[in-house]
Motif scaffolding. Structure first.
Motif, PDB file in Angstrom:
ATOM      1  N   SER B  16       0.840  -1.198   0.000  1.00 15.41           N
ATOM      2  CA  SER B  16       0.000   0.000   0.000  1.00 15.41           C
ATOM      3  C   SER B  16       0.873   1.244   0.000  1.00 15.41           C
ATOM      4  CB  SER B  16      -0.888   0.042   1.253  1.00 15.41           C
ATOM      5  OG  SER B  16      -1.600  -1.151   1.375  1.00 15.41           O
ATOM      6  N   VAL B  20      -3.730   4.023  -0.620  1.00 16.72           N
ATOM      7  CA  VAL B  20      -3.913   3.314  -1.887  1.00 16.72           C
ATOM      8  C   VAL B  20      -3.307   1.913  -1.814  1.00 16.72           C
ATOM      9  CG1 VAL B  20      -3.533   3.418  -4.377  1.00 16.72           C
ATOM     10  CG2 VAL B  20      -3.740   5.536  -3.048  1.00 16.72           C
ATOM     11  N   GLU B  21      -4.124   0.916  -2.100  1.00 14.49           N
ATOM     12  CA  GLU B  21      -3.618  -0.454  -2.132  1.00 14.49           C
ATOM     13  C   GLU B  21      -3.164  -0.769  -3.554  1.00 14.49           C
ATOM     14  OE1 GLU B  21      -5.733  -3.573   0.387  1.00 14.49           O
ATOM     15  OE2 GLU B  21      -7.282  -2.068   0.046  1.00 14.49           O
ATOM     16  N   ALA B  22      -1.846  -0.803  -3.760  1.00 16.96           N
ATOM     17  CA  ALA B  22      -1.321  -1.037  -5.105  1.00 16.96           C
ATOM     18  C   ALA B  22      -1.340  -2.520  -5.450  1.00 16.96           C
ATOM     19  CB  ALA B  22       0.090  -0.477  -5.216  1.00 16.96           C
ATOM     20  N   GLY B  43      -2.295   2.258 -12.985  1.00 16.33           N
ATOM     21  CA  GLY B  43      -2.733   2.160 -11.599  1.00 16.33           C
ATOM     22  C   GLY B  43      -3.158   0.760 -11.207  1.00 16.33           C
ATOM     23  N   GLY B  45      -1.167  -1.711 -10.712  1.00 10.93           N
ATOM     24  CA  GLY B  45      -0.164  -2.330  -9.836  1.00 10.93           C
ATOM     25  C   GLY B  45       0.905  -3.099 -10.589  1.00 10.93           C
ATOM     26  N   THR B  48       4.374  -1.610  -9.968  1.00 11.68           N
ATOM     27  CA  THR B  48       4.715  -1.843  -8.563  1.00 11.68           C
ATOM     28  C   THR B  48       5.178  -3.280  -8.369  1.00 11.68           C
ATOM     29  OG1 THR B  48       3.026  -0.247  -7.962  1.00 11.68           O
ATOM     30  CG2 THR B  48       3.882  -1.630  -6.197  1.00 11.68           C
ATOM     31  N   GLU B  57      10.852  -1.279  -4.630  1.00 13.69           N
ATOM     32  CA  GLU B  57       9.691  -0.977  -3.810  1.00 13.69           C
ATOM     33  C   GLU B  57       9.645  -2.054  -2.733  1.00 13.69           C
ATOM     34  OE1 GLU B  57       8.189   2.121  -3.873  1.00 13.69           O
ATOM     35  OE2 GLU B  57       7.854   1.754  -5.996  1.00 13.69           O
ATOM     36  N   GLY B 217      -4.749  -4.044  -8.530  1.00 13.83           N
ATOM     37  CA  GLY B 217      -3.810  -4.691  -7.615  1.00 13.83           C
ATOM     38  C   GLY B 217      -3.942  -6.198  -7.568  1.00 13.83           C
TER      39      GLY B 217
END
Lengths: 276, 245
Positions: B16, B20-22, B43, B45, B48, B57, B217
């Motif tokens: 997160s 925001v929960e990626a 967006g 994820g 990420t 990350e 995500g």
């Protein structure tokens, strides 16, 4: 950026066809100011050796002390400031806290007061510690004037330099650090080989300004028993009582040094800029 | 062709950024020599996830094991990073160094190769990415496509076992995309394990063994590129593909 070189050379080639345009375009006009001031000083010395040559001969060791104090302090400022700047960027709360307090405290106290503290108060504190703990070397500690002056200037200017380093490092895109780390470099290696070399180019102009400020502020060390240019001027004054000539000469000598430094700084800026 | 031996194992990873929960529990296993392409709306994820694989990350929960090394201690992370090459959307070449120096730097200070050896490797790789003549140029003197190829060479110089590509062609002018994809296809043919975040469907069809669609995500669907693009099962996959294709 590719075409930049060709678009830049084109006008200068055109200028080359105008007689006399090429050489003057090459000489930085600010050098003219430096030489004008130098010429003025030489004229004064040559046509009015009394008092101007007398002043110059009297204060010349002071010029050397001023240069020495400034250059040594500046080298130390660059090193200490780097650690201060890295401290300000540190994610470690303790390191960051220490660096932040240092910068905020130093920026909030006048340099003159700091210099007085280092010269008068600091040795007293050391002596006090020596007496309490019975350490003979501390009990009779007396600050060396130039040493304390350099310490004071460094301590103060390094705080400002920390902020310049911090801003310079922060101006380098995060992707640079990420690319370096993704290649397996440690944080220190990435800083050393990738981020700082780029940051140094960014901070050259403010660093140059700091050098010139430091050169001027070094005149404050005259109040803490350092026989710099300003103090030597005061000594000449008190023996001869010709304030106008004395302080004009001192001012011109400082002006030569600052103008000359400014030219050197801008020359270095040009040399270190990217050849893109 | 593919040895069924996982080189990347991602188990139930979450991440997160504040509210925001990626990543909301992603599991994925990539085999040695496999080429996986990840698609999905922005967006979703996907970047990420890629950045978690070499720990650019930090993830919150779950586990990631790369080539048998769990991403836990700082020491392990540096070891993994030397095994995993990464190519960025913005190239991230070092602007103060020449192309040759860009490729040689990490070889010398991380792999401890001497100057001559590092330069020999660098020139060889420049030949591989088809720009041997640019060795002494600075990054800003190159086109985007050339810069990205240098970035690939720079990552390859560390002899990585895995290559990660984070939208490698998104910042490029259209006419330069193919030259980068060609290099990537060549790598895939040589058996490099690759995880690619990209919307280049042509590349996916030509080189990828597996395509994954991420959204919100989560991994929504995974299949061969052909199957995923032509016969998507999930509504969200259909919706996304209808916008992209």
């Amino acid at each position: 950026m590719n075409n930049k070189n060709s678009t830049e050379t084109a006008p200068s080639r055109l200028l080359g066809k105008i007689p006399g345009a090429e050489p003057s375009a090459r000489i930085d006009p600010w050098w003219g100011l430096v030489f004008t001031v130098i010429a003025l000083v030489l004229l004064l010395i040559f046509f009015k050796p009394d008092p101007y040559l007398r002043i110059l001969l009297f204060v010349r060791d002071g010029i050397w002390v001023t240069i020495q104090t400034t250059v040594i302090s500046f080298v130390l400022v660059m090193v200490v400031g780097l650690f201060g700047g890295l401290g300000r960027l540190s994610k470690n709360k303790i390191i960051n806290g220490i660096a932040t307090i240092y910068v905020e405290v130093v920026r909030g106290v006048p340099l003159l007061v700091q210099l007085l503290f280092w010269y008068f108060a600091f040795p007293s504190l050391i002596q006090g510690v020596g007496k309490t703990l019975h350490i003979a070397a501390f009990e009779h500690y007396i600050g060396n004037p130039i040493g304390m002056a350099i310490l004071g200037l460094t301590f103060c200017y390094a705080a400002y330099m920390s902020e310049i380093y911090r801003a310079g490092i922060q101006s380098i895109p995060r992707g640079q650090m990420e690319a370096a780390r993704s290649l397996g470099m440690t944080y220190t290696q990435a800083m050393r080989y990738v981020v700082i070399p780029q940051a140094v180019r960014v901070i050259m102009p403010p660093v140059g300004n700091e050098f010139i400020s430091l050169l001027k502020d070094s005149s404050l060390v005259s109040v803490v028993a350092v026989a710099d240019l300003t103090r030597r001027g005061r000594e000449f004054m008190s023996a001869n009582f010709i304030p106008v000539q004395t302080w004009m000469m001192i001012a011109l000598l400082y002006l030569i040094m600052t103008l000359f430094s400014a030219r050197i700084v801008s020359w270095i800026e040009k040399k270190t800029g990217y050849e893109r | 062709m593919i040895k069924m031996e996982p080189i990347i194992q991602i188990n139930d990873v979450t991440k997160s950024f504040g509210e925001v929960e990626a990543l909301r529990g992603v599991s994925l296993s990539v085999n040695r020599g496999e080429v996986v392409i990840i698609i999905g709306p922005s967006g979703s994820g996907k970047s990420t996830l890629l950045r978690c694989i070499n720990r650019l990350e930090e993830y919150d929960e779950g586990s990631i094991v790369v080539d048998g090394i769990p991403l836990t201690s700082a020491e392990n992370i540096n070891t993994v990073r030397t095994e995993v090459g990464m190519v960025f959307q913005q190239f991230n070449l070092f602007p103060h160094l020449t192309v040759l120096e860009n490729i040689s730097l990490a070889q010398r200070i991380v792999r401890k190769r001497d100057k001559a050896e590092a330069e020999r490797v660098s020139r060889q790789l420049l030949k591989k990415v088809d720009i041997p003549e640019k060795a002494d140029a600075y990054p800003m003197q190159l086109s985007g496509g050339q810069q990205q190829r240098v970035a690939i060479a720079r990552a390859l110089a560390m002899n990585p076992k895995i290559m990660l590509f984070d939208e490698p062609t998104s910042a490029l002018d259209p006419e330069m995309i193919q030259e980068v994809l060609d290099v990537m296809e060549k790598l895939a043919d040589e058996g490099m394990t690759m995880v690619v975040v990209s919307h280049e469907m042509g590349f996916a069809r030509a080189a990828a063994d597996r395509a994954i669609l991420m959204d919100g995500g989560l991994i929504i669907e995974e299949a061969t590129p052909e199957k995923l693009f032509k016969h998507p099962k999930h509504e969200r996959t259909k919706l996304f593909l209808s916008k992209v294709l």
